[in-house]
Scaffold this motif. Structure first.
Motif, mmCIF file in Angstrom:
data_model
loop_
_atom_site.group_PDB
_atom_site.id
_atom_site.type_symbol
_atom_site.label_atom_id
_atom_site.label_comp_id
_atom_site.label_asym_id
_atom_site.label_seq_id
_atom_site.Cartn_x
_atom_site.Cartn_y
_atom_site.Cartn_z
ATOM 1 N N ARG A 172 46.908 51.696 48.103
ATOM 2 C CA ARG A 172 46.434 52.953 48.655
ATOM 3 C C ARG A 172 44.951 52.835 49.027
ATOM 4 N NH1 ARG A 172 49.311 57.685 47.051
ATOM 5 N NH2 ARG A 172 47.310 58.810 46.934
ATOM 6 N N GLU A 223 42.331 55.121 49.024
ATOM 7 C CA GLU A 223 42.172 56.475 48.491
ATOM 8 C C GLU A 223 41.218 57.334 49.294
ATOM 9 O OE1 GLU A 223 44.045 57.728 46.400
ATOM 10 O OE2 GLU A 223 44.926 56.090 45.236
ATOM 11 N N ALA A 257 42.466 60.786 51.023
ATOM 12 C CA ALA A 257 41.887 62.067 50.622
ATOM 13 C C ALA A 257 41.503 62.909 51.831
ATOM 14 C CB ALA A 257 40.665 61.835 49.737
ATOM 15 N N THR A 306 49.376 62.385 54.000
ATOM 16 C CA THR A 306 49.755 61.725 52.745
ATOM 17 C C THR A 306 51.039 62.329 52.198
ATOM 18 O OG1 THR A 306 47.426 61.317 52.242
ATOM 19 C CG2 THR A 306 48.991 61.175 50.415
#
Length: 421
Positions: free
Chosen positions: A288, A290, A294, A300
């Motif tokens: 991932r 991240e 986000a 996602t």
């Protein structure tokens, strides 16, 4: 002056060919005194100094020769030999890689690199380079006499590596293989033989893991996948997040093709380190990203509802892929037919096309394409605007759950084996 230099150079070459080394060195010295930047004189004087045991002097001449003729890989390879005699392992390795940066397909350079790795007891890495050398070498009947012993040694090393890898897979995969149905067992025995290099794949063009006997289906029917409706319905939200990261993210998009210096790029030379094909990764090689996830929570969520392929070190991958105007992605093959690749088109101007095998398609915004990327495929954007798709990968539905586990076991075994010296 030029005629005199040429005459002396010719005489020096004739003296060397006749084995009159002192005469050759004296004549090359005269060429050097008249033309201090003469590449052949500098190189030959370096070789003569090396033959006399003057290693420092040899390197000085060879460095000057490289400055005078920077695109000659032989000069760099010879310098690496001198550094090996000096015991300067660090610079020897750097010089070998500089040689291959000049010409990644330089056969003597590849053999020198493999021999270096072998001396460092990196036998498996050496075998892989020897394999590359054998791939570009001419047929054995046309091997150059000067390289014949090295090429024969390369073949022996590759054969030993292949047998060791095959034995390792046989022992490591006994458990997962026992869980397979009898009909599938032969497929995986063939897959292991392909992975180790014992045989060529008969139909697959996978770069890493080939699953034999799978039908080569260019495009799969969208109706056969129960997750399609959900991700297609999320297209507006996904497009909105794409536009947001394009406008606000200071980093994230980068060239998709990024080969290192000295690596052969073949058909990728025009796109290597180019923003004409850039991506914004969400999952990369099974990991991932991240920070990027986000920024894209609805994307996602939509991807997590999909049964993405999970193959350690390889999948899942998910990314926004941007193809610049008037850009072509050349024909190429993917990593494994154990997975399929999915495109969710987000921004598609006119005159954008896609080919997998014999079949040509056009992207329709919000309508996925599901295809086997181990079949030769290419993309074109002949418009004046960027084309953007969301790309991710899913399991090939023709594999059973036990075979998916086999895929993971084989790729892990390959990584473990090749991670050792």
């Amino acid at each position: 002056m030029t005629d005199q230099v040429n005459a002396l150079a010719q005489a020096a070459g004739q003296a060397a060919n006749a084995g009159r080394w002192q005469d050759a060195e004296r004549l090359w010295g005269q060429v050097y005194s008249l033309a201090p930047d003469h590449p052949q004189a500098l190189y030959s004087l370096g070789v003569h100094a090396f033959q006399r045991g003057d290693l420092a002097g040899a390197l000085e001449f060879l460095r000057a020769a490289h400055m005078a003729s920077p695109m000659d890989p032989l000069i760099l390879m010879t310098a690496s030999v001198v550094q090996r005699e000096q015991g300067d392992t660090e610079n020897e390795w750097l010089t070998i890689n500089d040689c291959l940066a000049v010409d990644p397909y330089y056969l003597p350079g590849l053999l020198t690199k493999a021999a270096f790795l072998e001396r460092q007891n990196q036998t498996r890495a050496a075998a892989n380079v020897y394999r590359d050398a054998l791939r570009i070498a001419p047929p054995e009947t046309h091997w150059p006499d000067a390289l014949r012993p090295q090429l024969a040694h390369a073949r022996t090393c590759v054969e030993a590596h292949t047998e060791a890898f095959a034995a390792y897979l046989e022992a490591t995969l006994a458990g997962p293989r026992a869980a397979l149905e009898v009909a599938a067992s032969g497929r995986w025995a063939e897959s292991a033989a392909i992975m180790t290099g014992r045989i060529q794949a008969y139909r697959s063009e996978s770069n890493q893991l080939t699953v034999p006997r799978l039908p080569a289906i260019p495009f799969f029917d969208r109706g056969d996948f129960d997750w399609v409706a959900g991700i297609e319905a999320a297209t507006p939200a996904i497009r909105e997040e794409l536009l947001a990261v394009q406008q606000t993210a200071q980093t994230g998009f980068s060239p998709y093709i990024a080969y290192n210096r000295g690596e052969p790029v073949n058909q990728w030379i025009d796109l290597n380190h180019s923003d004409r094909w850039s991506t914004y990764p969400l999952w990369r090689g099974g990991e991932r990203v991240e920070e990027n996830l986000a920024r894209c929570p609805r994307t996602t969520q939509a991807l997590e509802a999909v049964q993405m392929a999970r193959i350690g070190g390889l999948c899942p991958n998910a990314m926004f892929s941007v193809l610049a105007p008037h850009t072509q992605i050349p024909p190429h093959h993917g990593e494994t037919n154990a997975r399929l690749v999915v495109h969710l088109p987000l921004i598609v101007p006119p005159n954008c096309t896609y080919r997998v095998g014999f079949e040509h398609r056009t992207w329709t915004e919000g309508e996925v394409l599901i295809f086997d990327d181990t079949i030769e495929h290419e993309a074109r954007n002949d418009s004046d605007l960027p084309r953007t798709v969301l790309i991710f990968d899913v399991w090939n539905p023709l594999l059973s759950l036990a075979e998916r586990e086999m895929v993971e076991a084989m790729t892990k075994a390959a990584r473990d084996f090749n991670s050792e010296p």
